[in-house]
Design an enzyme around this catalytic site. Structure first.
Site, PDB file in Angstrom:
ATOM      1  N   LYS A 144       0.834  -1.214   0.000  1.00 24.39           N
ATOM      2  CA  LYS A 144       0.000   0.000   0.000  1.00 24.39           C
ATOM      3  C   LYS A 144       0.865   1.259   0.000  1.00 24.39           C
ATOM      4  CE  LYS A 144      -4.445  -1.815   0.931  1.00 24.39           C
ATOM      5  NZ  LYS A 144      -5.491  -2.206   1.850  1.00 24.39           N
ATOM      6  N   ARG A 154      -3.372 -10.231   4.172  1.00 28.54           N
ATOM      7  CA  ARG A 154      -3.720 -10.273   2.738  1.00 28.54           C
ATOM      8  C   ARG A 154      -2.542  -9.692   1.972  1.00 28.54           C
ATOM      9  NH1 ARG A 154      -5.686  -6.754  -0.970  1.00 28.54           N
ATOM     10  NH2 ARG A 154      -7.165  -7.546  -2.515  1.00 28.54           N
TER      11      ARG A 154
HETATM   12  N1  PMM Z   1      -7.365  -3.823   0.218  1.00 32.68           N
HETATM   13  C1  PMM Z   1      -7.608  -3.841  -1.090  1.00 32.68           C
HETATM   14  C2  PMM Z   1      -8.553  -4.718  -1.653  1.00 32.68           C
HETATM   15  N2  PMM Z   1      -9.220  -5.597  -0.866  1.00 32.68           N
HETATM   16  N3  PMM Z   1      -9.640  -6.491   1.263  1.00 32.68           N
HETATM   17  C3  PMM Z   1      -9.423  -6.473   2.585  1.00 32.68           C
HETATM   18  N4  PMM Z   1     -10.088  -7.325   3.393  1.00 32.68           N
HETATM   19  N5  PMM Z   1      -8.535  -5.619   3.166  1.00 32.68           N
HETATM   20  C4  PMM Z   1      -7.828  -4.725   2.434  1.00 32.68           C
HETATM   21  O1  PMM Z   1      -7.050  -3.947   3.029  1.00 32.68           O
HETATM   22  C5  PMM Z   1      -8.039  -4.699   1.025  1.00 32.68           C
HETATM   23  C6  PMM Z   1      -8.966  -5.603   0.470  1.00 32.68           C
HETATM   24  C7  PMM Z   1      -6.841  -2.875  -1.936  1.00 32.68           C
HETATM   25  O2  PMM Z   1      -6.481  -3.339  -3.131  1.00 32.68           O
HETATM   26  P1  PMM Z   1      -5.132  -4.145  -3.564  1.00 32.68           P
HETATM   27  O3  PMM Z   1      -5.619  -5.484  -3.961  1.00 32.68           O
HETATM   28  O4  PMM Z   1      -4.614  -3.363  -4.681  1.00 32.68           O
HETATM   29  O5  PMM Z   1      -4.206  -4.217  -2.412  1.00 32.68           O
END
Ligand code: PMM
Length: 294
Positions: A228, A268
């Site tokens: 991020k 994640r």
């Molecule tokens: N961040 C993104 C997408 N989905 N789901 C959860 N549970 N927590 C998160 O922080 C989160 C998410 C942001 O998108 P990315 O796939 O580009 O990191």
């Protein structure tokens, strides 16, 4: 925090923090620049993440990068359903990353086991009923508004208290709709209506957050820090240029070790191997701390 040992419906009990690998079936995600856009590439990537040690593979079809515009439901279904189907058929535990109940329902119908909703149920009023009916684990992410405008909403007096209160309200609304507290995983929503200082404050207070203001707490916590922007800002060059997302994987591994040692249920991440090692290191470390305090 309730720690990694928590039992969630339909999932094996975990003895350590789980690793969720990310498959963004999108042309424009901030974290991987659309490398897995297209069914074949996305399936191959999901298989690779699982082979590298991901416990769960998270499949999403809609970009949530700040400023992103929404895609149609039909487009989101076309991107996610074939990928979820193929990964489930290969025996992988799949979560679907969506804010739409219809997309979640179709993914569950083809075998997804977890719904990951970055809006915590706020984007689609039909989501709570679906989660109550199906009884599946549901990741409730802290969210204040759609990606197109969310950064304007990053205004807090006390970010930890406010995120905790707003997540508590979501948990109350979901349980009022029939969702069982044992289905719920909470997520501070790093980067969703948050400035870097907000993200760091939340990470340092994960245990306080997990308790929420709810009698069923503490809840399992998922941390989504991987690649991020706030990590890129921390690691900015001497000229102030942020470190590009693809060069933030070592720092992500450090975040994983800290989050897992603090008791996170799952991280994640986009690149699995280093993070799979980090959760094992943290589990061994914590095992010893338990002996020490016994
Ligand atoms: N961040 C993104 C997408 N989905 N789901 C959860 N549970 N927590 C998160 O922080 C989160 C998410 C942001 O998108 P990315 O796939 O580009 O990191």
């Amino acid at each position: 925090m309730s720690g990694p040992a928590v039992r969630l419906p339909g999932l094996p009990a975990a003895s350590r923090c789980l690793v969720m690998g990310v498959v963004n079936v999108t042309p424009d995600s901030f974290s991987d620049g659309g490398r897995w856009f297209g069914t074949t590439a996305a399936i191959a990537h999901g298989l690779q993440l699982a082979a590298e040690g991901a416990d769960i593979v998270d499949v999403g079809g809609e970009s949530t990068r700040p400023g992103a515009e929404r895609i149609t439901e039909a487009e989101e279904l076309a991107r996610t359903e074939p990928v979820v189907t193929a990964l489930v058929q290969s025996g992988i535990t799949v979560s679907v990353d969506t804010t739409r109940a219809v997309v979640a329902e179709r993914a569950l119908a083809v075998g997804a086991r977890i719904v990951n909703d970055v809006s915590g149920g706020l984007a689609d009023p039909a989501m709570a009923g679906l989660i109550a009916r199906t009884g599946v684990p549901y990741i409730v992410v802290h969210w204040r508004g759609p990606s197109a405008t969310m950064q304007e909403l990053a205004v807090y007096e006390d970010v930890v208290a406010e995120v905790r209160d707003e997540l508590s309200q979501r948990v109350a609304a979901l349980t009022a709709a029939g969702v069982r507290p044992t289905q719920l995983i909470i997520d501070p929503g790093l980067g969703f209506a948050k400035l870097p200082s907000h993200n760091w404050a939340l990470l340092a207070r994960l245990t306080a957050l997990a308790a929420l203001d709810h009698p069923a707490g503490p809840f399992p916590v998922l941390v989504g820090a991987s690649r991020k922007r706030f990590i890129g800002r921390l690691l900015a060059s001497g000229t102030g240029a942020p470190r590009p997302p693809l060069e933030c994987d070592d720092a992500t591994v450090a975040m994983t070790a800290l989050a897992a040692a603090a008791g996170a249920w799952c991280v994640r991440v986009h690149a699995v191997p280093g993070n799979a090692d980090a959760v094992r290191v943290a589990a061994r470390w914590n095992e010893e701390s338990v002996h020490e305090s016994a």
